[in-house]
Design a protein around this motif. Sequence first.
Motif, PDB file in Angstrom:
ATOM      1  N   HIS A  20       0.839  -1.202   0.000  1.00 51.13           N
ATOM      2  CA  HIS A  20       0.000   0.000   0.000  1.00 51.13           C
ATOM      3  C   HIS A  20       0.880   1.262   0.000  1.00 51.13           C
ATOM      4  O   HIS A  20       0.547   2.245  -0.651  1.00 51.13           O
ATOM      5  CB  HIS A  20      -0.912   0.038   1.225  1.00 51.13           C
ATOM      6  CG  HIS A  20      -2.159  -0.772   1.106  1.00 51.13           C
ATOM      7  ND1 HIS A  20      -2.146  -2.131   1.021  1.00 51.13           N
ATOM      8  CD2 HIS A  20      -3.449  -0.402   1.078  1.00 51.13           C
ATOM      9  CE1 HIS A  20      -3.390  -2.574   0.945  1.00 51.13           C
ATOM     10  NE2 HIS A  20      -4.211  -1.543   0.976  1.00 51.13           N
ATOM     11  N   PRO A  24       0.832   3.321  -3.820  1.00 44.80           N
ATOM     12  CA  PRO A  24      -0.441   3.917  -3.392  1.00 44.80           C
ATOM     13  C   PRO A  24      -1.368   4.263  -4.554  1.00 44.80           C
ATOM     14  O   PRO A  24      -2.588   4.194  -4.406  1.00 44.80           O
ATOM     15  CB  PRO A  24      -0.014   5.165  -2.624  1.00 44.80           C
ATOM     16  CG  PRO A  24       1.338   5.500  -3.161  1.00 44.80           C
ATOM     17  CD  PRO A  24       1.973   4.173  -3.495  1.00 44.80           C
ATOM     18  N   ALA A  25      -0.813   4.615  -5.689  1.00 43.45           N
ATOM     19  CA  ALA A  25      -1.662   4.987  -6.833  1.00 43.45           C
ATOM     20  C   ALA A  25      -2.532   3.814  -7.254  1.00 43.45           C
ATOM     21  O   ALA A  25      -3.721   3.995  -7.560  1.00 43.45           O
ATOM     22  CB  ALA A  25      -0.807   5.467  -8.003  1.00 43.45           C
ATOM     23  N   ARG A  28      -5.321   3.345  -4.686  1.00 46.23           N
ATOM     24  CA  ARG A  28      -6.347   4.391  -4.789  1.00 46.23           C
ATOM     25  C   ARG A  28      -7.360   4.058  -5.881  1.00 46.23           C
ATOM     26  O   ARG A  28      -8.534   4.415  -5.769  1.00 46.23           O
ATOM     27  CB  ARG A  28      -5.699   5.754  -5.054  1.00 46.23           C
ATOM     28  CG  ARG A  28      -5.091   6.382  -3.825  1.00 46.23           C
ATOM     29  CD  ARG A  28      -4.733   7.844  -4.043  1.00 46.23           C
ATOM     30  NE  ARG A  28      -3.811   8.049  -5.136  1.00 46.23           N
ATOM     31  CZ  ARG A  28      -2.481   8.080  -5.036  1.00 46.23           C
ATOM     32  NH1 ARG A  28      -1.909   7.913  -3.851  1.00 46.23           N
ATOM     33  NH2 ARG A  28      -1.719   8.286  -6.093  1.00 46.23           N
ATOM     34  N   THR A  29      -6.929   3.341  -6.931  1.00 45.79           N
ATOM     35  CA  THR A  29      -7.872   2.969  -7.988  1.00 45.79           C
ATOM     36  C   THR A  29      -8.889   1.942  -7.507  1.00 45.79           C
ATOM     37  O   THR A  29      -9.934   1.771  -8.129  1.00 45.79           O
ATOM     38  CB  THR A  29      -7.150   2.400  -9.232  1.00 45.79           C
ATOM     39  OG1 THR A  29      -6.561   1.132  -8.923  1.00 45.79           O
ATOM     40  CG2 THR A  29      -6.118   3.364  -9.768  1.00 45.79           C
ATOM     41  N   SER A  37     -11.679  10.826   0.218  1.00 48.76           N
ATOM     42  CA  SER A  37     -10.259  10.746   0.586  1.00 48.76           C
ATOM     43  C   SER A  37      -9.604   9.396   0.298  1.00 48.76           C
ATOM     44  O   SER A  37      -9.160   8.710   1.211  1.00 48.76           O
ATOM     45  CB  SER A  37     -10.087  11.087   2.067  1.00 48.76           C
ATOM     46  OG  SER A  37     -10.666  12.324   2.369  1.00 48.76           O
ATOM     47  N   PRO A  38      -9.503   9.031  -0.975  1.00 44.93           N
ATOM     48  CA  PRO A  38      -8.869   7.746  -1.300  1.00 44.93           C
ATOM     49  C   PRO A  38      -7.462   7.590  -0.725  1.00 44.93           C
ATOM     50  O   PRO A  38      -7.106   6.513  -0.241  1.00 44.93           O
ATOM     51  CB  PRO A  38      -8.837   7.730  -2.826  1.00 44.93           C
ATOM     52  CG  PRO A  38      -9.892   8.677  -3.247  1.00 44.93           C
ATOM     53  CD  PRO A  38      -9.977   9.716  -2.173  1.00 44.93           C
ATOM     54  N   THR A  39      -6.685   8.650  -0.725  1.00 49.46           N
ATOM     55  CA  THR A  39      -5.325   8.556  -0.188  1.00 49.46           C
ATOM     56  C   THR A  39      -5.357   8.221   1.300  1.00 49.46           C
ATOM     57  O   THR A  39      -4.616   7.344   1.762  1.00 49.46           O
ATOM     58  CB  THR A  39      -4.546   9.865  -0.438  1.00 49.46           C
ATOM     59  OG1 THR A  39      -4.460  10.070  -1.849  1.00 49.46           O
ATOM     60  CG2 THR A  39      -3.152   9.811   0.153  1.00 49.46           C
ATOM     61  N   ALA A  40      -6.212   8.900   2.045  1.00 53.36           N
ATOM     62  CA  ALA A  40      -6.323   8.629   3.476  1.00 53.36           C
ATOM     63  C   ALA A  40      -6.822   7.202   3.717  1.00 53.36           C
ATOM     64  O   ALA A  40      -6.363   6.532   4.658  1.00 53.36           O
ATOM     65  CB  ALA A  40      -7.258   9.633   4.134  1.00 53.36           C
ATOM     66  N   VAL A  42      -6.335   4.588   1.774  1.00 51.75           N
ATOM     67  CA  VAL A  42      -5.238   3.658   1.460  1.00 51.75           C
ATOM     68  C   VAL A  42      -4.245   3.617   2.614  1.00 51.75           C
ATOM     69  O   VAL A  42      -3.839   2.536   3.060  1.00 51.75           O
ATOM     70  CB  VAL A  42      -4.555   4.049   0.131  1.00 51.75           C
ATOM     71  CG1 VAL A  42      -3.257   3.286  -0.074  1.00 51.75           C
ATOM     72  CG2 VAL A  42      -5.504   3.802  -1.042  1.00 51.75           C
ATOM     73  N   VAL A  43      -3.862   4.772   3.112  1.00 53.42           N
ATOM     74  CA  VAL A  43      -2.929   4.817   4.241  1.00 53.42           C
ATOM     75  C   VAL A  43      -3.559   4.183   5.477  1.00 53.42           C
ATOM     76  O   VAL A  43      -2.927   3.380   6.177  1.00 53.42           O
ATOM     77  CB  VAL A  43      -2.479   6.273   4.528  1.00 53.42           C
ATOM     78  CG1 VAL A  43      -1.694   6.366   5.829  1.00 53.42           C
ATOM     79  CG2 VAL A  43      -1.650   6.803   3.369  1.00 53.42           C
TER      80      VAL A  43
END
Length: 120
Positions: A20, A24-25, A28-29, A37-40, A42-43
């Motif tokens: 992850h 991360p990209a 996110r998909t 908040s896809p980034t949040a 994923v994290v």
Amino acid sequence: MSDFAALALAAFLTVTAVTHFLFPAYFRTLVPRWLPSPTALVVGSAVAELATAALLFAPATRTVGGWTAVALLSAFQVSHLDAAFHTRTRPGFLGSPWGVTARLTVNAAYIAWALAVTAG
């Protein structure tokens, strides 16, 4: 369930969490478009996987870790179910009907693995 199965699940979740952070990209998909908040996410899912793995590595918290893994992997089914509604608009194999079926099936197997770990 054997200690080996619990430790293998812990290792699997650790590797998945690391990926992850490395890719991360891609992850996110996989986040449904209607979630914020896809980034949040994923994290957060990577951190949750690492915490779950830690619970599984420790014998005293292994059963709790198994149930945590069941909950976490079940939450991931949302992404796979969402993909089922978008098979005509997402490119690639994982977005195709066969790919989505594979994703749902494999994730269900992961949930079964986690359930087996809860049995001790």
